[in-house]
Design a protein around this motif. Structure first.
Motif, PDB file in Angstrom:
ATOM      1  N   GLU A  96       0.629  -0.933  -0.175  1.00 20.40           N
ATOM      2  CA  GLU A  96       0.045   0.022   0.170  1.00 20.40           C
ATOM      3  C   GLU A  96       1.027   1.963  -0.159  1.00 20.40           C
ATOM      4  O   GLU A  96       0.551   1.957  -0.759  1.00 20.40           O
ATOM      5  CB  GLU A  96      -0.527  -0.008   1.250  1.00 20.40           C
ATOM      6  N   TYR A  99       2.169   1.849  -3.772  1.00 18.88           N
ATOM      7  CA  TYR A  99       0.708   2.195  -4.522  1.00 18.88           C
ATOM      8  C   TYR A  99       0.381   3.820  -4.325  1.00 18.88           C
ATOM      9  O   TYR A  99      -0.146   4.489  -4.981  1.00 18.88           O
ATOM     10  CB  TYR A  99      -0.543   1.128  -4.225  1.00 18.88           C
ATOM     11  N   ARG A 103       0.469   6.916  -7.094  1.00 23.30           N
ATOM     12  CA  ARG A 103      -1.042   7.752  -6.820  1.00 23.30           C
ATOM     13  C   ARG A 103      -0.533   9.014  -6.826  1.00 23.30           C
ATOM     14  O   ARG A 103      -1.625  10.028  -7.294  1.00 23.30           O
ATOM     15  CB  ARG A 103      -2.160   7.178  -6.124  1.00 23.30           C
TER      16      ARG A 103
END
Length: 146
Positions: A96, A99, A103
């Motif tokens: 995460e 990720y 983003r």
């Protein structure tokens, strides 16, 4: 019969243990406060709570991650990237975190805003260039799922 002398360091050790245990609820409290504020969409206050958390525990990777995500919600992508990169530096095994950093490099319209220096995408694409015909052959079956 002689008894060994009692060491005078026992009270010092006990005091250090109590001090360490007293700090743990503070970290948990700061995390709970930050998470509650984030869930309530109070991102400025959440970022401040997570800042307090990482000031108290500078090696706490999740604090940097959540501060980065708070900045993302405020549209402060440069600050988000800085904190997400710190989270990855501390614990690079969390998907995460990567990720979230990915983003941070795209705006809401999918436009690429930048490229992290530590993760040079251009170097990868130059070495692994796919010819347009091959690309279309690979992508056409996937279009049904997109």
């Amino acid at each position: 019969m002689m008894f060994p002398k009692r060491r005078r360091s026992a009270p010092l050790v006990a005091a250090l243990v109590l001090f360490a245990l007293a700090a743990v609820p503070s970290v948990a409290s700061d995390l709970d406060t930050g998470m509650d504020l984030f869930r309530s969409k109070k991102y400025v206050e959440a970022a401040a709570a997570f800042q307090t958390l990482v000031d108290t525990s500078p090696s706490y990777d999740f604090g940097y991650y959540m501060m980065g995500m708070s900045f993302m919600q405020m549209g402060k992508t440069a600050d988000a990237r800085k904190n997400l990169e710190k989270a990855i530096e501390l614990n690079g095994e969390k998907f995460e975190y990567h990720y979230g950093l990915a983003r941070a490099f795209f705006d809401q319209n999918g436009k690429r805003l930048g490229q992290p220096e530590k993760y040079p995408l251009d170097a990868f694409t130059k070495k692994n260039t796919v010819q347009p015909a091959t690309h279309n052959k690979l992508m056409n079956p996937l279009k049904n799922f997109m």
